[in-house]
Write a protein that holds these residues in place. Structure first.
Motif, PDB file in Angstrom:
ATOM      1  N   GLU A  25       0.827  -1.203   0.000  1.00 47.10           N
ATOM      2  CA  GLU A  25       0.000   0.000   0.000  1.00 47.10           C
ATOM      3  C   GLU A  25       0.867   1.261   0.000  1.00 47.10           C
ATOM      4  O   GLU A  25       0.643   2.187  -0.787  1.00 47.10           O
ATOM      5  CB  GLU A  25      -0.915  -0.009   1.226  1.00 47.10           C
ATOM      6  N   ASN A  26       1.879   1.274   0.870  1.00 46.23           N
ATOM      7  CA  ASN A  26       2.768   2.437   0.947  1.00 46.23           C
ATOM      8  C   ASN A  26       3.615   2.589  -0.308  1.00 46.23           C
ATOM      9  O   ASN A  26       3.936   3.712  -0.720  1.00 46.23           O
ATOM     10  CB  ASN A  26       3.676   2.332   2.181  1.00 46.23           C
ATOM     11  N   LEU A  27       3.973   1.478  -0.916  1.00 43.69           N
ATOM     12  CA  LEU A  27       4.746   1.527  -2.164  1.00 43.69           C
ATOM     13  C   LEU A  27       3.940   2.175  -3.292  1.00 43.69           C
ATOM     14  O   LEU A  27       4.468   2.981  -4.064  1.00 43.69           O
ATOM     15  CB  LEU A  27       5.177   0.113  -2.584  1.00 43.69           C
ATOM     16  N   MET A  28       2.664   1.832  -3.376  1.00 43.23           N
ATOM     17  CA  MET A  28       1.807   2.413  -4.407  1.00 43.23           C
ATOM     18  C   MET A  28       1.592   3.908  -4.155  1.00 43.23           C
ATOM     19  O   MET A  28       1.515   4.702  -5.099  1.00 43.23           O
ATOM     20  CB  MET A  28       0.460   1.693  -4.468  1.00 43.23           C
ATOM     21  N   VAL A 134      -4.798  -2.901  -3.732  1.00 43.41           N
ATOM     22  CA  VAL A 134      -3.762  -2.727  -2.717  1.00 43.41           C
ATOM     23  C   VAL A 134      -4.104  -1.664  -1.677  1.00 43.41           C
ATOM     24  O   VAL A 134      -3.924  -1.876  -0.476  1.00 43.41           O
ATOM     25  CB  VAL A 134      -2.409  -2.381  -3.402  1.00 43.41           C
ATOM     26  N   ILE A 135      -4.597  -0.494  -2.131  1.00 38.27           N
ATOM     27  CA  ILE A 135      -4.804   0.618  -1.186  1.00 38.27           C
ATOM     28  C   ILE A 135      -6.151   0.491  -0.484  1.00 38.27           C
ATOM     29  O   ILE A 135      -7.205   0.668  -1.091  1.00 38.27           O
ATOM     30  CB  ILE A 135      -4.691   1.980  -1.903  1.00 38.27           C
ATOM     31  N   LYS A 136      -6.089   0.187   0.797  1.00 42.83           N
ATOM     32  CA  LYS A 136      -7.306   0.050   1.618  1.00 42.83           C
ATOM     33  C   LYS A 136      -7.673   1.370   2.312  1.00 42.83           C
ATOM     34  O   LYS A 136      -8.839   1.697   2.460  1.00 42.83           O
ATOM     35  CB  LYS A 136      -7.098  -1.037   2.682  1.00 42.83           C
ATOM     36  N   ILE A 462      -6.755   7.322 -12.771  1.00 41.90           N
ATOM     37  CA  ILE A 462      -7.007   6.051 -12.087  1.00 41.90           C
ATOM     38  C   ILE A 462      -7.461   6.309 -10.647  1.00 41.90           C
ATOM     39  O   ILE A 462      -8.436   5.710 -10.174  1.00 41.90           O
ATOM     40  CB  ILE A 462      -5.749   5.164 -12.100  1.00 41.90           C
ATOM     41  N   LEU A 463      -6.760   7.204  -9.958  1.00 37.51           N
ATOM     42  CA  LEU A 463      -7.089   7.503  -8.557  1.00 37.51           C
ATOM     43  C   LEU A 463      -8.504   8.054  -8.422  1.00 37.51           C
ATOM     44  O   LEU A 463      -9.235   7.686  -7.497  1.00 37.51           O
ATOM     45  CB  LEU A 463      -6.086   8.498  -7.983  1.00 37.51           C
TER      46      LEU A 463
END
Length: 486
Positions: A25-28, A134-136, A462-463
């Motif tokens: 998550e932090n990597l993304m 990935v990002i919760k 995308i975000l």
């Protein structure tokens, strides 16, 4: 002697902290923050070494690819991933095959250039999946976009103040800092603003300052209509959205707030008239060019660019080299020039000329395979390669390419719009801004171009899609709970 128990405990403590921080998550999210830095590195490297390649070409897909591989072995849906990957690979192979069959001397690019577009659009789909999966904690997206936008604006004003900025246009109009494309830069800034405005609070003075600085750049310094009109549109939607919610919820707007908003608008308008903007300078130049651009042979007004008109004349006279263009391409150029003269098309409106030509080309080719798999984006002659991205996806990448690459974004946006309309009585400002941003991305891609191809603007699009979908799901859950309570 080895390290003592205390030292081992400290090492384990540090390792645990790193393990907690170094999550997928932090990597993304780190990838979002890296976008402006990678853009700057790419621009400086290409311009310093005078090359079309840069280290960022390999660095950009590295994080998403590593995360995707980790998820592939970690998740259970391996079969679905393999099937989808197989579909995209089959499409790419068939598209490139048809590209090569149509390739000729007039083609602007090679199969390698075409492959780059396929890779970028495929990476876009991978990133879309990763951000969904990935990002919760979606607040991390907000924080990452805030940092990313801050880096963009800081670097832009640094470049302008130190007089080291590159011009937006070849004529020297506008500033785009250390970035390759002014159009893509404006798009990134506008889409980032939509994400920031979605959660803006009165106490967020740092965000407000960043938004104001972004507006100053887009309106005064960028020199692009995309930035000028885009910022006005976004702020207009935000204010109208707030106004609608206040009326719906019976929240009284104080006289001080009305006066403050009115005065702000008046000050901005006066400021623009006194100082002027690079955008207005650019528009005046184009209007002058439209008047002075004439056919050198006949001294009459021309309605297409000089290069296109020269091609038309060579086709009419039969002096064009035999294998330079296909017969379908020749007929399409003839029809473009005839329609342009009939409708008195602006000779500086290149996007309209590109769209008309490519429309005629598909009609002239009359080939179902090309309609399905595409006739090749870089197969067109230089000035007629379409800048308008969505039409290009449909015409040049085919109906299947359009569905594979643009279909997910269009579907999620339309469904989000439908659900927002259904839930209009409870709609909040964040939903309005996510819809505005996702819609703006589609609009800019359709009429301006290079939104989903450019990796930084693609990330913001995308975000917005992810945040819009997540907000819709939260609202659905809320509605279900309310129904149960009733």
């Amino acid at each position: 002697m080895g390290p003592g128990p205390m030292a081992l405990k400290e090492e384990m403590f540090v390792l645990n902290i790193i393990k907690k921080k170094l999550t997928l998550e932090n990597l993304m999210c780190f990838y979002i923050c890296l976008c402006p830095i990678l853009d700057i590195i790419s621009f400086l490297f290409r311009n310093y070494f005078k090359t079309s390649l840069s280290p960022t070409t390999l660095l950009r897909p590295l994080i998403p690819c590593i995360i995707f591989i980790i998820l592939f072995f970690k998740e259970k849906n391996k079969r679905q991933k393999i099937i989808l990957a197989f579909i995209y690979i089959i499409y790419a192979m068939l598209h490139l095959q048809f590209f090569q069959k149509l390739h000729n001397e007039s083609s602007y690019g090679t199969w390698k250039n075409e492959l780059q577009y396929i890779i970028n659009y495929s990476l876009m789909i991978v990133n879309l999946y990763l951000y969904f999966t990935v990002i919760k904690d979606k607040t991390k997206i907000q924080q990452s976009v805030y940092i990313s936008l801050g880096i963009y604006i800081a670097s832009l004003f640094f470049a302008i103040i130190t007089n080291t900025s590159s011009p937006t246009y070849l004529e020297g109009i506008g500033y785009k800092g250390y970035f390759e494309s002014g159009n893509s830069l404006c798009t990134v800034l506008l889409l980032s603003l939509c994400i920031l405005l979605a959660t803006l609070e009165r106490k967020d003075w740092k965000k407000m300052i960043l938004i104001i600085l972004t507006g100053i750049y887009l309106i005064i310094f960028s020199g692009m209509r995309t930035g000028f009109y885009g910022f006005c549109l976004i702020i207009g939607i935000y204010l109208l959205g707030k106004f609608f919610i206040n009326i719906r919820d019976n929240i009284n707007v104080s006289k001080k707030q009305i006066i403050a908003i009115t005065l702000s608008v008046i000050v901005v308008v006066i400021f623009l008239f006194i100082i002027g903007t690079k955008t207005l300078t650019r528009r005046k130049m184009l209007e002058q060019n439209e008047i002075t651009n004439i056919d050198e042979e006949t001294q009459e007004t021309r309605y297409v660019t000089g290069d296109i008109l020269n091609l038309y004349k060579q086709i009419e006279k039969g002096t064009l080299p035999k294998n330079y263009m296909s017969e379908e391409e020749k007929r399409s150029i003839i029809q473009l020039c005839e329609l342009a003269e009939k409708t008195k098309l602006s000779n500086v409106n290149l996007r309209a000329q590109q769209f008309i030509y490519n429309t005629y080309l598909v009609k002239e080719q009359k080939n179902l395979n090309l309609i399905l798999w595409g006739n090749g984006y870089k197969n067109q002659t230089g000035e007629l390669v379409m800048e308008m991205e969505v039409p290009a996806l449909l015409y040049n990448f085919g109906f299947i390419g359009f569905i594979l690459y643009f279909g997910p974004f269009l579907t999620l946006f339309l469904y989000g719009l439908y659900k927002a309309y259904q839930n209009r009585k409870n709609i909040e400002i964040d939903t309005i801004m996510y819809l505005a941003g996702a819609g703006l991305a589609i609009g800019l891609s359709t009429f301006s171009g290079y939104v989903y191809f450019n990796l930084s603007s693609m990330t913001m699009a995308i975000l917005l899609t992810v945040l819009l979908t997540e907000k819709r799901e939260i609202q659905n859950e809320k509605n279900k709970k309310e129904e149960k309570n009733e």
